[in-house]
Design an enzyme around this catalytic site. Structure first.
Site, PDB file in Angstrom:
ATOM      1  N   LYS A  69      10.666   3.968  -2.367  1.00  0.00           N
ATOM      2  CA  LYS A  69       9.829   4.979  -1.724  1.00  0.00           C
ATOM      3  C   LYS A  69      10.616   6.044  -0.957  1.00  0.00           C
ATOM      4  CE  LYS A  69       5.599   2.256  -1.246  1.00  0.00           C
ATOM      5  NZ  LYS A  69       4.530   1.819  -0.324  1.00  0.00           N
ATOM      6  N   ASN A  90       5.047   7.480  -2.307  1.00  0.00           N
ATOM      7  CA  ASN A  90       4.581   6.461  -3.255  1.00  0.00           C
ATOM      8  C   ASN A  90       3.875   7.078  -4.458  1.00  0.00           C
ATOM      9  OD1 ASN A  90       2.064   7.178  -2.153  1.00  0.00           O
ATOM     10  ND2 ASN A  90       1.286   5.095  -2.325  1.00  0.00           N
ATOM     11  N   ALA A 129       4.820  -2.779  12.262  1.00  0.00           N
ATOM     12  CA  ALA A 129       5.586  -1.524  12.314  1.00  0.00           C
ATOM     13  C   ALA A 129       6.350  -1.284  11.018  1.00  0.00           C
ATOM     14  CB  ALA A 129       6.549  -1.552  13.501  1.00  0.00           C
ATOM     15  N   GLY A 246      -8.601  -5.189   2.436  1.00  0.00           N
ATOM     16  CA  GLY A 246      -7.515  -4.427   1.855  1.00  0.00           C
ATOM     17  C   GLY A 246      -7.815  -3.842   0.490  1.00  0.00           C
TER      18      GLY A 246
END
Length: 280
Positions: A69, A90, A129, A246
């Protein structure tokens, strides 16, 4: 026929069929699009050759997953706003004779979020994070979330992300080291688990937050698509929270990607149904 690809690293998928390939191909078939989406396993040493090959063959675009990425940026011509802020791509898109790097990770989350709450002037607790947290933090701040409390076990990574969000967005940012079970502060509107806790096969793993501090009416979101109903989602439902699994984020990333590549708005329901079939 238009070709797109996912340039992945060497990691195992959680199910026998690649979920991204499956959901995008389902959308193409549903909309009678003469397109194909294939998965290519590319080593870091061959990334440049792979991108040059995609350009030479006239591909419309491609997705990038870890570990590509960041490295892919040097092979593209320019970056979209959020990809530039996040520092990762992405989704690559051919626009004329130029290749543009976009980031749909956080955009997919925000699209799910706005279906249940207006993010303007809301407060959010962001757990984690890593890459997902980075993308979600940037996009929710750009969408109007005014206060983000970032909670992470690694102080160094947490402070780095907090510093970036303070510098690049207008949201108020607070970092809190994650020690023990974290109590969600009063007045929090949105809680997001952007960690991998609860990902299959560890489906009963509990995100270390004090469930008793969740309040009815809060939005609780989990970025994990497999399983869709994580332990956090189930716990939040018992407290009367509005939950986002998700799958919504993953599906919306696909919808946004196809829109970038083709200009077509595809049926998100078809893609979600395919993922539900795969993940049981």
């Amino acid at each position: 026929m238009n070709f797109l690809s996912e340039l992945t690293g060497c990691f195992a998928q959680p199910c026998a069929e690649n979920p991204t390939v499956a959901m995008l191909e389902a959308a193409y078939q549903h909309h009678d699009m003469n397109w194909r989406y294939i998965n290519c396993e590319i080593s870091p040493a061959n990334l440049g050759d792979a991108v040059r090959g995609a350009k030479a063959m006239g591909w419309t675009g491609f997705n990038c997953s870890l570990p590509h990425k960041v490295a892919v940026i040097e092979h593209l011509d320019e970056l979209g706003e959020s990809a530039r802020i996040i520092g990762a791509v992405n989704c690559a898109v051919r626009r004329g004779d130029r290749w543009v790097g976009e980031n749909t990770d956080g955009k997919g989350f925000v699209q799910s979020l706005v279906e249940v709450i207006d993010p303007q002037n809301k407060s959010m607790v962001l757990l984690g994070a890593g890459g997902a947290a980075r993308a979600i933090g940037v996009e929710t701040a750009l969408a109007g979330v005014s206060q983000i409390t970032l909670v992470n076990r690694s102080v160094e990574r947490g402070e780095q992300l907090a510093s970036m969000l303070k510098e690049k967005t207008s949201a108020q940012i607070q970092f809190i080291p994650w020690e023990g079970y974290y109590a969600i502060p009063d007045g929090t509107d949105i809680v997001v688990n952007a960690t991998s806790i609860g990902l299959s096969p560890d489906v009963e793993a509990r995100v270390p937050i004090d469930i008793s501090t969740l309040k009815a009416g809060q939005v609780v979101a989990d970025v994990i698509p497999n399983p869709p109903r994580t332990r956090l989602i189930r716990d939040a439902e018992t407290k009367g929270c509005t939950v986002l699994d998700g799958l919504g984020m993953l599906v919306n990333q696909g919808v946004i990607g196809i829109k970038y590549w083709s200009g077509i708005d595809v049926d998100a329901g078809v893609m979600r149904s395919k993922l539900e079939e795969l993940f049981g």
